[in-house]
Design a protein around this motif. Structure first.
Motif, PDB file in Angstrom:
ATOM      1  N   VAL A  78       0.726  -1.272   0.035  1.00 19.80           N
ATOM      2  CA  VAL A  78      -0.067  -0.016  -0.112  1.00 19.80           C
ATOM      3  C   VAL A  78       0.850   1.370   0.000  1.00 19.80           C
ATOM      4  N   GLY A  79       1.732   1.169   0.724  1.00 21.52           N
ATOM      5  CA  GLY A  79       2.873   2.329   0.962  1.00 21.52           C
ATOM      6  C   GLY A  79       3.362   2.505  -0.581  1.00 21.52           C
ATOM      7  N   PHE A  80       3.914   1.501  -1.021  1.00 23.67           N
ATOM      8  CA  PHE A  80       4.388   1.528  -2.494  1.00 23.67           C
ATOM      9  C   PHE A  80       3.691   2.116  -3.330  1.00 23.67           C
ATOM     10  N   MET A  81       2.180   1.850  -3.389  1.00 25.55           N
ATOM     11  CA  MET A  81       1.393   2.184  -4.302  1.00 25.55           C
ATOM     12  C   MET A  81       1.428   3.830  -4.247  1.00 25.55           C
ATOM     13  N   TYR A  82       1.426   4.264  -3.016  1.00 24.68           N
ATOM     14  CA  TYR A  82       1.560   5.669  -2.994  1.00 24.68           C
ATOM     15  C   TYR A  82       2.871   6.318  -3.350  1.00 24.68           C
ATOM     16  N   GLY A  83       3.844   5.693  -2.591  1.00 24.75           N
ATOM     17  CA  GLY A  83       5.282   6.275  -2.980  1.00 24.75           C
ATOM     18  C   GLY A  83       5.769   6.146  -4.367  1.00 24.75           C
ATOM     19  N   SER A 115       2.607  11.574  -9.512  1.00 21.05           N
ATOM     20  CA  SER A 115       1.668  12.739  -9.837  1.00 21.05           C
ATOM     21  C   SER A 115       1.584  13.559  -8.828  1.00 21.05           C
ATOM     22  N   ARG A 116       1.752  13.022  -7.641  1.00 20.65           N
ATOM     23  CA  ARG A 116       1.571  13.912  -6.179  1.00 20.65           C
ATOM     24  C   ARG A 116       2.788  13.877  -5.561  1.00 20.65           C
ATOM     25  N   GLU A 117       3.277  15.264  -5.271  1.00 20.51           N
ATOM     26  CA  GLU A 117       4.644  15.422  -4.634  1.00 20.51           C
ATOM     27  C   GLU A 117       4.436  14.757  -3.033  1.00 20.51           C
ATOM     28  N   TRP A 118       3.081  14.904  -2.628  1.00 24.03           N
ATOM     29  CA  TRP A 118       3.095  14.642  -1.218  1.00 24.03           C
ATOM     30  C   TRP A 118       3.166  13.087  -0.953  1.00 24.03           C
ATOM     31  N   TRP A 119       2.888  12.297  -1.890  1.00 26.47           N
ATOM     32  CA  TRP A 119       2.816  10.993  -1.842  1.00 26.47           C
ATOM     33  C   TRP A 119       4.289  10.291  -2.335  1.00 26.47           C
ATOM     34  N   SER A 120       4.712  10.973  -3.547  1.00 25.36           N
ATOM     35  CA  SER A 120       5.966  10.434  -4.119  1.00 25.36           C
ATOM     36  C   SER A 120       7.203  10.408  -3.222  1.00 25.36           C
ATOM     37  N   SER A 121       7.577   9.253  -2.545  1.00 21.90           N
ATOM     38  CA  SER A 121       8.772   8.988  -1.630  1.00 21.90           C
ATOM     39  C   SER A 121       9.107   7.729  -1.555  1.00 21.90           C
ATOM     40  N   ASP A 122      10.422   7.301  -1.697  1.00 17.28           N
ATOM     41  CA  ASP A 122      11.098   6.185  -1.536  1.00 17.28           C
ATOM     42  C   ASP A 122      10.653   5.697  -0.072  1.00 17.28           C
ATOM     43  N   LEU A 123      10.755   6.680   0.483  1.00 20.45           N
ATOM     44  CA  LEU A 123      10.250   6.215   2.218  1.00 20.45           C
ATOM     45  C   LEU A 123       8.920   5.707   2.454  1.00 20.45           C
ATOM     46  N   MET A 124       7.846   5.888   1.643  1.00 27.90           N
ATOM     47  CA  MET A 124       6.692   5.781   1.970  1.00 27.90           C
ATOM     48  C   MET A 124       6.144   4.338   2.330  1.00 27.90           C
ATOM     49  N   PRO A 125       6.585   3.445   1.511  1.00 28.06           N
ATOM     50  CA  PRO A 125       6.267   2.118   2.179  1.00 28.06           C
ATOM     51  C   PRO A 125       6.800   1.683   3.673  1.00 28.06           C
ATOM     52  N   VAL A 126       7.977   2.243   3.842  1.00 29.09           N
ATOM     53  CA  VAL A 126       8.662   1.890   4.883  1.00 29.09           C
ATOM     54  C   VAL A 126       7.867   2.704   6.203  1.00 29.09           C
ATOM     55  N   ILE A 127       7.562   3.798   5.863  1.00 32.11           N
ATOM     56  CA  ILE A 127       6.772   4.601   6.767  1.00 32.11           C
ATOM     57  C   ILE A 127       5.587   3.948   7.310  1.00 32.11           C
ATOM     58  N   PHE A 128       4.783   3.603   6.228  1.00 35.92           N
ATOM     59  CA  PHE A 128       3.601   2.903   6.611  1.00 35.92           C
ATOM     60  C   PHE A 128       3.749   1.672   7.029  1.00 35.92           C
ATOM     61  N   LEU A 129       4.704   0.752   7.005  1.00 44.96           N
ATOM     62  CA  LEU A 129       5.101  -0.159   7.709  1.00 44.96           C
ATOM     63  C   LEU A 129       5.495  -0.009   9.307  1.00 44.96           C
ATOM     64  N   ALA A 178       9.818  12.369  10.059  1.00 46.20           N
ATOM     65  CA  ALA A 178      10.261  13.578   9.928  1.00 46.20           C
ATOM     66  C   ALA A 178      11.059  13.747   8.828  1.00 46.20           C
ATOM     67  N   LEU A 179      11.962  12.496   8.558  1.00 46.20           N
ATOM     68  CA  LEU A 179      12.945  12.718   7.328  1.00 46.20           C
ATOM     69  C   LEU A 179      12.107  12.921   6.093  1.00 46.20           C
ATOM     70  N   GLU A 180      11.069  12.187   5.930  1.00 47.34           N
ATOM     71  CA  GLU A 180      10.261  12.414   4.550  1.00 47.34           C
ATOM     72  C   GLU A 180       9.844  13.903   4.182  1.00 47.34           C
TER      73      GLU A 180
END
Lengths: 119, 399
Positions: free
Chosen positions: B181-186, B190-204, B254-256
């Motif tokens: 799910v995190g990967f889906m967003y990260g 299209s969206r700067e707020w979502w686009s991040s390599d850290l997103m799956p890890v943050i979700f997890l 915080a990093l993200e």
């Protein structure tokens, strides 16, 4: 197209990106993923949708409806592969831009004269 | 076409299609539920695999909780789909490049694994009940034994091996179920707020703390309901787990955020306007300050001072409630917040959730509470606590 979980949206051989309304499950992931905000959810059919360049018209040799009716001829449509088509000539003769060039998407919709204030 | 009231109000410049919020509160509830599933399973695995013996009292509760929430996980998705009857197409004929297509595989694999693990974990109890009961439930338990009534030491050793293996395999299973799910967003451009390599890890990591926090609340509540003493060592073990993982979760988030601000890509002015304006309370105050920093400080203080007994239980439960709230706010801020920032990078929209309706707030709340109600029922069939004779380590003894 990459994000569709069922592969309902695809790029045809002629370069038009279409959505199969019988296969789309209506998750709207493609609506979220589209960087241009071009997709939307069709409430009546329960599927995602987008401009199809009037596929039902262009496959019969007609122009898309919006191109047909534009009073100033500001819209030009054609086959990019054919060098003599109006759109190929136009692109050769004018300084064209695309939206979000940095995204690496290489879209096939070109604009002339857009200022960079508008993404 | 959309009736006018559905169009979201906006400021600045937005694309016309964006004025309809396609992913509603249910799409924020969904990762919340899978996060609780993953987090609960992590607790069970901390006991089974990593040998955190202090977590034994909640080990079976963790499995049961994971299952109850997992059962409700597809519901928000099915309610959201335009054509839910075609939902299986994503699993039967998946588009392999899509992260969303992974849902069917992760979910199926995880549910199967969880059920098998629960069967092994509850086998002594099931066998005991099958032999003891003569009523309809007895037939239910006899069917569940799958013909195996062997509770010898040899069989139990075999069971333990299976439990260990399943608990190990389940870790990537559960984390994959939530991580995709995190990967889906990260992975979206299209969206700067979502686009991040850290997103799956943050979700997890936020999923793990939410699951552990849920177990704290459920365990303490169940002790109160059963009128028995709370196992303070167990609560302390859970507290340490939350404490450890919340540090990482806070650091990652915080990093993200720091990355977004520091990179200052196109659209950063609107993002900053958004987080210092409408998102100030939900993001900095609710999610971060009250929901993450405060429980972290409370837990740190109690660990530092060696708090124990009733005070520890109260403090940890309070922290757990705050964490549960914070993790939901995180899901909300990501899903809804991301859509409130226009793809143009030059406008903001305003999400107006409905209360009733298929994808309204009421349904969201009900979907979060329903698994707990299911848990109450399932806990009668499969008592999760030692006094209910469910330990896999001991053969079915006297009831």
């Amino acid at each position: 197209m990459q994000v569709c979980p069922v592969g309902a949206t695809y790029k045809g051989e002629d370069g038009v990106v279409l959505i199969d309304h019988d296969y789309c499950i209506g998750c709207r992931y493609c609506v979220q993923a589209c960087p241009y905000g071009a997709r939307y959810f069709n409430e009546e059919e329960g599927v995602s949708d987008k401009c199809t360049w009037c596929y039902h018209r262009i496959t019969k040799g007609l122009q898309p409806a919006c191109v047909e009716v534009c009073p100033t001829g500001a819209r030009i449509f054609g086959d990019l592969e054919v060098k003599e088509s109006p759109v190929s000539q136009f692109i050769r003769e004018n300084l064209v831009q695309v939206l979000r060039p940095e995204s690496g998407n290489a879209p096939n919709v070109f604009y002339v004269g857009i200022d960079k204030e508008v993404n | 076409m959309e009736p006018l009231p559905n169009l979201a109000p906006y400021t600045g410049w937005v694309y016309p299609n964006e004025t309809v919020f396609e992913w509603s509160v249910l799409i924020a509830v969904y990762p919340y539920l899978t996060g609780l599933v993953a987090g609960a399973f992590t607790v069970s695995s901390l006991y089974q695999v990593f040998g955190f013996k202090t977590l034994k009292p909640v080990a079976h509760l963790a499995l049961l909780t994971s299952l109850c929430f997992m059962i409700f996980v597809p519901t928000p998705l099915l309610l959201h789909l335009g054509h839910p009857e075609r939902a299986f197409n994503a699993t039967l004929t998946p588009h392999w490049s899509s992260a969303m297509a992974m849902f069917g595989y992760f979910a199926t694999a995880y549910v199967v694994l969880l059920m098998i693990e629960m069967w092994f974990a509850y086998r002594p109890f099931i066998v005991g009940e099958a032999q003891r009961r003569q009523d309809l439930l007895g037939r239910f338990y006899r069917a569940l034994t799958l013909g195996s009534y062997d509770l010898s030491e040899h069989a139990m050793t075999y069971d333990r091996k299976w439990l260990f293996a399943l608990a190990i395999i389940g870790i990537p299973g559960a984390h994959g179920l939530h991580g995709y799910v995190g990967f889906m967003y990260g992975s979206l451009k299209s969206r700067e707020w979502w686009s991040s390599d850290l997103m799956p890890v943050i979700f997890l990591f936020s999923a793990i703390i939410s699951g552990v926090a849920l177990l704290v609340v459920l365990y303490v509540a169940s002790c109160k309901l059963r009128k028995i003493r709370v196992d303070v060592a167990c609560v302390k073990g859970l507290a340490y787990t939350i404490w450890g993982f919340i540090m990482i979760a806070i650091a990652l988030e915080a990093l993200e955020f720091a990355n977004i601000v520091y990179k200052g890509r196109e659209g950063i002015e609107v993002i900053l306007e958004y987080v210092t304006g409408r998102l100030l309370i939900p993001y900095f105050i609710l999610q971060f300050a009250i929901g993450a920093i405060l429980p972290f400080l409370i837990l740190s203080y109690m660990i530092w001072r060696g708090t124990t007994g009733q005070a520890l239980v109260v403090g940890v439960t309070l922290s757990a409630c705050l964490v549960l709230f914070s993790v939901f706010m995180m899901r909300w801020n990501v899903v809804i917040g991301g859509q409130e920032i226009s793809k143009t990078g030059k406008g903001l929209l305003y999400y107006q959730p409905t209360f009733f309706g298929k994808e309204g707030l009421l349904v969201g709340v009900l979907l979060t509470i329903a698994p707990i109600i299911l848990l109450l029922g399932l806990a009668r069939l499969f008592p999760p606590f030692e006094d209910g004779e469910t330990s896999a380590a001991s053969p079915a003894g006297a009831q």
